[in-house]
Motif scaffolding. Structure first.
Motif, PDB file in Angstrom:
ATOM      1  N   SER A 195       0.819  -1.216   0.000  1.00 28.52           N
ATOM      2  CA  SER A 195       0.000   0.000   0.000  1.00 28.52           C
ATOM      3  C   SER A 195       0.850   1.261   0.000  1.00 28.52           C
ATOM      4  O   SER A 195       0.519   2.235  -0.683  1.00 28.52           O
ATOM      5  N   VAL A 196       1.943   1.269   0.770  1.00 29.89           N
ATOM      6  CA  VAL A 196       2.809   2.455   0.781  1.00 29.89           C
ATOM      7  C   VAL A 196       3.437   2.671  -0.595  1.00 29.89           C
ATOM      8  O   VAL A 196       3.520   3.801  -1.085  1.00 29.89           O
ATOM      9  N   THR A 197       3.868   1.567  -1.241  1.00 33.56           N
ATOM     10  CA  THR A 197       4.406   1.685  -2.602  1.00 33.56           C
ATOM     11  C   THR A 197       3.361   2.264  -3.548  1.00 33.56           C
ATOM     12  O   THR A 197       3.661   3.118  -4.397  1.00 33.56           O
ATOM     13  N   TYR A 198       2.118   1.813  -3.382  1.00 34.14           N
ATOM     14  CA  TYR A 198       1.024   2.303  -4.223  1.00 34.14           C
ATOM     15  C   TYR A 198       0.783   3.789  -3.965  1.00 34.14           C
ATOM     16  O   TYR A 198       0.588   4.584  -4.903  1.00 34.14           O
ATOM     17  N   VAL A 199       0.793   4.182  -2.687  1.00 36.24           N
ATOM     18  CA  VAL A 199       0.543   5.590  -2.364  1.00 36.24           C
ATOM     19  C   VAL A 199       1.633   6.496  -2.939  1.00 36.24           C
ATOM     20  O   VAL A 199       1.360   7.633  -3.323  1.00 36.24           O
ATOM     21  N   ILE A 200       2.857   5.982  -3.016  1.00 30.40           N
ATOM     22  CA  ILE A 200       3.938   6.778  -3.622  1.00 30.40           C
ATOM     23  C   ILE A 200       3.520   7.223  -5.031  1.00 30.40           C
ATOM     24  O   ILE A 200       3.695   8.383  -5.422  1.00 30.40           O
ATOM     25  N   GLY A 201       2.964   6.262  -5.802  1.00 32.22           N
ATOM     26  CA  GLY A 201       2.507   6.578  -7.154  1.00 32.22           C
ATOM     27  C   GLY A 201       1.401   7.611  -7.165  1.00 32.22           C
ATOM     28  O   GLY A 201       1.351   8.489  -8.035  1.00 32.22           O
ATOM     29  N   GLN A 202       0.479   7.524  -6.180  1.00 29.16           N
ATOM     30  CA  GLN A 202      -0.619   8.488  -6.122  1.00 29.16           C
ATOM     31  C   GLN A 202      -0.100   9.882  -5.788  1.00 29.16           C
ATOM     32  O   GLN A 202      -0.541  10.881  -6.369  1.00 29.16           O
ATOM     33  N   MET A 203       0.825   9.947  -4.828  1.00 30.34           N
ATOM     34  CA  MET A 203       1.356  11.255  -4.453  1.00 30.34           C
ATOM     35  C   MET A 203       2.159  11.860  -5.609  1.00 30.34           C
ATOM     36  O   MET A 203       2.116  13.074  -5.838  1.00 30.34           O
ATOM     37  N   ALA A 204       2.890  11.002  -6.345  1.00 27.59           N
ATOM     38  CA  ALA A 204       3.628  11.502  -7.512  1.00 27.59           C
ATOM     39  C   ALA A 204       2.665  12.058  -8.554  1.00 27.59           C
ATOM     40  O   ALA A 204       2.897  13.127  -9.137  1.00 27.59           O
ATOM     41  N   GLY A 205       1.569  11.332  -8.803  1.00 24.33           N
ATOM     42  CA  GLY A 205       0.568  11.803  -9.764  1.00 24.33           C
ATOM     43  C   GLY A 205      -0.112  13.072  -9.310  1.00 24.33           C
ATOM     44  O   GLY A 205      -0.354  13.993 -10.102  1.00 24.33           O
ATOM     45  N   ALA A 206      -0.441  13.137  -8.012  1.00 23.46           N
ATOM     46  CA  ALA A 206      -1.066  14.348  -7.478  1.00 23.46           C
ATOM     47  C   ALA A 206      -0.118  15.539  -7.590  1.00 23.46           C
ATOM     48  O   ALA A 206      -0.543  16.665  -7.881  1.00 23.46           O
ATOM     49  N   GLY A 207       1.169  15.290  -7.382  1.00 23.77           N
ATOM     50  CA  GLY A 207       2.147  16.361  -7.513  1.00 23.77           C
ATOM     51  C   GLY A 207       2.190  16.929  -8.923  1.00 23.77           C
ATOM     52  O   GLY A 207       2.301  18.148  -9.111  1.00 23.77           O
ATOM     53  N   VAL A 208       2.097  16.034  -9.919  1.00 22.49           N
ATOM     54  CA  VAL A 208       2.060  16.486 -11.319  1.00 22.49           C
ATOM     55  C   VAL A 208       0.862  17.392 -11.553  1.00 22.49           C
ATOM     56  O   VAL A 208       0.974  18.476 -12.158  1.00 22.49           O
ATOM     57  N   ALA A 209      -0.309  16.966 -11.073  1.00 25.25           N
ATOM     58  CA  ALA A 209      -1.535  17.736 -11.303  1.00 25.25           C
ATOM     59  C   ALA A 209      -1.491  19.078 -10.579  1.00 25.25           C
ATOM     60  O   ALA A 209      -1.789  20.132 -11.159  1.00 25.25           O
ATOM     61  N   PHE A 210      -1.132  19.048  -9.312  1.00 27.27           N
ATOM     62  CA  PHE A 210      -1.093  20.295  -8.538  1.00 27.27           C
ATOM     63  C   PHE A 210      -0.051  21.266  -9.083  1.00 27.27           C
ATOM     64  O   PHE A 210      -0.289  22.470  -9.147  1.00 27.27           O
ATOM     65  N   SER A 211       1.120  20.749  -9.444  1.00 25.26           N
ATOM     66  CA  SER A 211       2.189  21.632  -9.890  1.00 25.26           C
ATOM     67  C   SER A 211       1.800  22.419 -11.130  1.00 25.26           C
ATOM     68  O   SER A 211       2.151  23.585 -11.267  1.00 25.26           O
ATOM     69  N   ARG A 212       1.043  21.765 -12.013  1.00 29.63           N
ATOM     70  CA  ARG A 212       0.647  22.458 -13.230  1.00 29.63           C
ATOM     71  C   ARG A 212      -0.519  23.421 -12.992  1.00 29.63           C
ATOM     72  O   ARG A 212      -0.454  24.596 -13.358  1.00 29.63           O
ATOM     73  N   PHE A 213      -1.572  22.926 -12.383  1.00 33.24           N
ATOM     74  CA  PHE A 213      -2.803  23.698 -12.375  1.00 33.24           C
ATOM     75  C   PHE A 213      -2.876  24.724 -11.250  1.00 33.24           C
ATOM     76  O   PHE A 213      -3.661  25.654 -11.315  1.00 33.24           O
ATOM     77  N   LEU A 214      -2.052  24.563 -10.217  1.00 34.74           N
ATOM     78  CA  LEU A 214      -1.961  25.600  -9.198  1.00 34.74           C
ATOM     79  C   LEU A 214      -0.674  26.401  -9.359  1.00 34.74           C
ATOM     80  O   LEU A 214      -0.386  27.281  -8.554  1.00 34.74           O
ATOM     81  N   GLU A 215       0.098  26.049 -10.416  1.00 39.15           N
ATOM     82  CA  GLU A 215       1.315  26.774 -10.778  1.00 39.15           C
ATOM     83  C   GLU A 215       2.284  26.869  -9.600  1.00 39.15           C
ATOM     84  O   GLU A 215       2.757  27.956  -9.229  1.00 39.15           O
ATOM     85  N   VAL A 216       2.537  25.686  -9.016  1.00 42.27           N
ATOM     86  CA  VAL A 216       3.518  25.585  -7.937  1.00 42.27           C
ATOM     87  C   VAL A 216       4.521  24.513  -8.334  1.00 42.27           C
ATOM     88  O   VAL A 216       4.376  23.841  -9.352  1.00 42.27           O
ATOM     89  N   SER A 217       5.558  24.346  -7.526  1.00 43.00           N
ATOM     90  CA  SER A 217       6.539  23.307  -7.812  1.00 43.00           C
ATOM     91  C   SER A 217       5.933  21.928  -7.588  1.00 43.00           C
ATOM     92  O   SER A 217       4.924  21.778  -6.891  1.00 43.00           O
TER      93      SER A 217
END
Length: 598
Positions: free
Chosen positions: A128-150
């Motif tokens: 589950s922790v390995t799986y969550v890593i992928g989710q957090m990485a994906g969320a980071g991609v989305a947030f970084s673009r659409f909220l214009e943050v790192s």
């Protein structure tokens, strides 16, 4: 209104909805925290299960992998959907009949062993922790673009939002939040897909557009795509592959892993009856199909749009691709979407030959080296992260700003919905199976809920930290998690239901053998505990055992698990008579009680 303001409106509105639902459905007891009170309607549960299962890997990364990998990447589609059928037919109704809160709960009681329960908790946490890593990485991609943050800031924002609605709402809050998230993500995925299909083809429905005519060139879409990618050194999009064994094992690993995922399995504990578990699975397949039948079209059209953005002349029916590829995009005249994604660091450009043009091609293809040199190309100059293609697709296709805002909300919803489900599986395993069942059986219900929330918060911090340096793209990281679940949990669940004689010693030995061999193989190529630079061998095909990649090894780990378990069971004798009788009862699911709180 600016695009940034529109993004904030869509993303902020969806966040307010999720947190509002979590407050409204806040869990007041351990039963509500773990299984939503056991009274969720099958259609509601099917929709929540679909959102729980269709993670950032499905929404954000899968189409990107299909875009870059073509035919081989179809393994993700076949493995994930095929595994869900295994889960629905072979596991869900029987586990619901057993009437427990968690997967380790079932394993501990079925194999009459606290040690088996503890090892199951370890397997669950690692997967589950390995799986969550992928989710957090994906969320980071989305947030970084659409909220214009790192990208890093995006991951921390995602962690905070998940903390707010998952820690307080529990399964009850998560269930109804995931229903809302499913609606958001499926609308966000299909509307841009329809727009892009109408732009590029003579079809309306994306899944049909994949096999229709590309309007500008008059060629079949896949034929056109094959032409443009081979002209820049890549293999045909529809090309066959040589390593069929690796593809087969990869598909099998995803199937077994899907059927062994604890955060999906516990969803079937939330319905009133065994029949409802079956209906939930059926409805979930319907909801999942809406996205999975669309993904191949989205991936192929994203790839075509990307190439024809860099080489605009290649979009039509051309007599000479040599001329079309010579007229590359002038970097200073690049579209606004490239500039925006460059800020995130997920698109990078390096002018290697100093001509001010963008040369995008496969510079690792040695057979293409002479052609590239003749064109004056000194190396690929544009690097595009696979995970951005779905999110960037509306911008590439010049769709209206509200569509871009919608897909922003959808991508974030996909990542957060699965992250919440996984974190609940982790926290329930720690608080219920480890603390209540093993360490402190006398803990109060209030103390158990506090332990669940603390362990969930800790899991969020660990997953966020690892998500800052993931071992691959979102879907690749998720595939590693599926391999771990396939090698450790799936075999023991299958044997627990369908092998009357399997004993505790066999189950324990099998889980350990499957988990350890799979982790060692993965860490050998991906780095120990996914820490960059700690891998012992390069992650390339010439170093893989029999050409089997770390992403595919879960299937072999499962076979090792089965083999060791049955060998040990045969050497140590069958399970006790009362356990064999209990398994017989579980095998005939003619009804079930509520999830047991003990």
């Amino acid at each position: 209104m600016s695009q940034y303001a529109i993004n904030l409106l869509f993303v902020g509105g969806s966040f307010a909805l999720y947190i509002g639902i979590a407050i409204w459905a806040r869990a007041g007891s351990t039963k509500e925290f773990y299984v939503a009170g056991g009274g969720v309607h099958p259609v509601t549960n099917g929709m929540a299960t679909a959102a729980d299962w269709m993670s950032a890997a499905s929404f954000i990364s899968m189409a990107g992998l299909l875009a870059s990998g073509g035919y081989f990447a179809s393994s993700f589609l076949m493995g994930w959907t095929g595994g869900y059928v295994l889960l629905a037919l072979l596991l869900a109704p029987y586990l619901r009949k057993f009437g427990k809160f968690t997967v380790p709960d079932f394993i501990g009681d079925r194999f009459y062993s606290g040690t088996a329960r503890t090892i199951a908790v370890v397997c669950l946490i690692v997967a589950s922790v390995t799986y969550v890593i992928g989710q957090m990485a994906g969320a980071g991609v989305a947030f970084s673009r659409f909220l214009e943050v790192s990208n890093s800031a995006g991951i921390w924002i995602a962690a905070l939002i998940v903390f707010l609605y998952a820690v307080f709402g529990g399964m009850k809050g998560i269930t109804y939040t995931q229903v809302a998230q499913y609606v958001v993500l499926i609308v966000a995925y299909t509307i841009p897909a329809v727009f892009i299909t109408l732009q590029l083809t003579d079809a309306t429905i994306p899944m049909f557009g994949l096999f229709s005519t590309h309007t500008e060139s008059g060629l079949p879409l896949l034929v056109k795509l094959n032409q443009v990618v081979t002209e820049i050194g890549f293999s045909e999009y529809t090309a066959d592959i040589d390593n069929k064994l690796n593809m087969f094992l990869f598909t099998l690993s995803l199937m077994f892993g899907t059927a062994g995922l604890p955060h999906v399995i516990i969803r079937f504990f939330t319905v009133p009856k065994v029949a409802d578990a079956r209906w939930s699975a059926g409805w979930a397949l319907v909801f999942i199909a809406l996205l999975y039948l669309t993904a191949p079209a989205v991936g192929s059209m994203a790839r075509l749009n990307l190439v024809t953005t860099v080489f605009p002349d290649a979009a039509g029916q051309v007599e000479s691709y040599e001329d079309a590829m010579s007229n590359a995009l002038v970097y200073d005249e690049r579209p606004e979407w490239i500039k925006t994604w460059e800020v995130t660091g997920l698109i990078t450009y390096e002018d290697k030959n100093g001509d001010g043009l963008v040369q995008f091609y496969n510079d690792k293809n040695e057979a293409f080296a002479d052609t590239a040199e003749a064109r004056g190309w000194n190396g690929n100059e544009l690097v595009v992260n696979n995970d951005i293609l779905v999110l960037a697709n509306p911008e590439i296709a010049n769709l209206p700003p509200w569509v871009i805002g919608l897909i922003a909300a959808g991508g974030i919803a996909a990542a957060l919905s699965t992250a919440a489900g996984l974190l609940l599986a982790i926290s329930s395993a720690i608080s219920h199976d480890l603390i209540k069942k093993t360490i402190n059986p006398n803990i109060t219900e209030k103390g158990e809920m506090l332990a669940a929330r603390i362990s969930m918060a800790a899991a969020i911090l660990v997953a966020t930290f690892l998500g800052l340096n993931p071992p691959g793209f979102a879907a690749q990281t998720v595939a590693l998690a599926f391999g771990i679940a396939a090698a450790s949990l799936f075999p023991v669940l299958m044997m627990g239901i369908f092998s009357i004689t399997m004993n505790s010693k066999g189950a324990i030995a099998g889980m350990l053998a499957g988990l350890v061999t799979t982790l060692v193989y993965i860490f050998t190529f991906k780095g120990w505990f996914f820490i960059p630079g700690t891998n012992m061998l390069p992650d390339t095909v010439e170093f893989w055992l029999m050409g089997v990649s770390p992403l595919s090894f879960g299937a072999l780990g499962a076979l090792i698990n089965f083999a060791v378990a049955f060998a040990v069971c045969k050497a140590t004798g069958p399970a006790p008579a009362e356990i064999r009788e209990m398994v017989e009862n579980v095998r005939y699911p003619k009804g079930a009680g509520t999830a047991l709180d003990h």
